[in-house]
Scaffold this motif. Sequence first.
Motif: not given
Length: 542
Positions: A264-267, A270-274
């Motif tokens: 969940a933290l990894r997701l 990823e959302i923030s990086d996009r």
Amino acid sequence: MTYKALYRTWRPQNFKDIVGQQHITRTLQNALVNGRVAHAYLFCGPRGTGKTTTAKVLAKALNCLRGVDGEPCNECENCRAVNEGSAVDVVEIDAASNRGIDEIRDLREKVKFTPSMGRRKVYIIDEVHMLTDQAFNALLKTLEEPPAHVVFVLATTEAHKVPVTILSRCQRFDFRRIKPEEMVQRLKEVAAGSGIEVEEEALWLIAKAAEGGLRDALSILDQAAAFAAKTVSPADIHSILGTVQQEVLANMTQYLVQGKTAEALRLISEISDRGKDLRLFTKELTSYLRERLLESMEQRQPAANINEATLYNLLQILVQAEQEMKWSSQPSLVLELAVVKASRPELAGSLEALSSRVAELERKLSGLTVTGGRRPESPVATPVRTPLTKEAPPAAKPQPRIEKAVTDNAPGGQQPINQGDAAGAERVRQAWPALLKGLKEGGKMPLWTLLSKGSPPLEVNENTLTLYLADEFDFKTADKPEYRKYFEWLLAKHLGGQWEVRCVHGKKPAARGTTNPKDDPIYQEAVRIFGPELVTLEDDST
């Protein structure tokens, strides 16, 4: 030729074209047909729902030369003048920039003049709540008794800021947020008329993002048509709005339910990086969980193998996080902490968190079966209980553990007491009438009723008294911290020492068999929830 935005090009020109406000358009049409037009109207509601558009259609209908059934013809000279914005008898005033008493005094002087071309002079005052108190007072008398040829239409998004003296002199119409299905139908008409190719799923995403405002929906469609290469797709809408696809929301929900904190933290990373806005993502996630919870309640069955209690807990945590993110300088950290709390509730350390995990454990255990259809006879994990009242000093915080219970049905209506601690059991049996009397005198009537009439199974192990309650209502009653603390105080008063009262939701378990207890599915599930350092096995063979 200068391009004209969709919301301007496709602005309704008749009452029948106004979307989602039939309760208003029908009333106005009947008033026009029957000659019962009021001298002042107040149009209030969210942005983009048709307040100014309805006011202009009303102005056209009042002055139309060939109107039928209250509808303007849009062909006569007066209708064309209103459509082109050149009608001298229809005056639009922006109260945000003309909010002073001088502007209202000038209006009061001009209303005396008769219309130049039509039958009525219509004043449309937009955002009327922006007028000053002095301006409202200056408008009051004119609004109460205007000349017969004048009609006022006041429009606002914040009706609560309009003085009551003004409200009482107007007919009020509340514009509602437009339903998604009505909005999608209108967007299809606009797209077809404008030559825009768009997928239906993209239209539903636009309608959801517009939150009931058709003007916002048309603006998004206009932007998407310019963004897309040919056909507007859902991916184009997500790119424009900064939202995420439904699959991402479903994956995050599964990670939280299954306790996959790292995923969940990894997701989130990823959302923030996009470049996505985490505040918007949190809002989307709460909306998604809300929809799943409503579906589960309406269908009376778990949505996507998630029970209602779990959905409710997740929704509570994320709604609180959404509120905190608005004011935090580190919104990503607030969301990450909320994700950890939602996926690993035992880390929160609260009674609610432990209770939810124990409830989940009991739910899973209820479905476990062994060969022959018999349920495993195993001990039950009891959660930590922290005293909250001040009737007695708090006892040392015990560690959650796996306890063994022995069934002993006492005759003659006596409470079943564990015979593993014979001395303690006998002392509690002798003091039971005094304990019940103390509960009654102490005003703990719900607990007194439960223990004196319900006769729940009990277990005594040294200075620990355990109540087993199969009914959820009885469990919640007895498990209140003030009741448990008071009962502990009574036990100490009559029996001496320091006592602990525990409440277990479920039936009293049978004695443990001779198989390896660590192979028991209940023990393994308890270890998974509480951790091996918090779960111990007691040897009651001695």
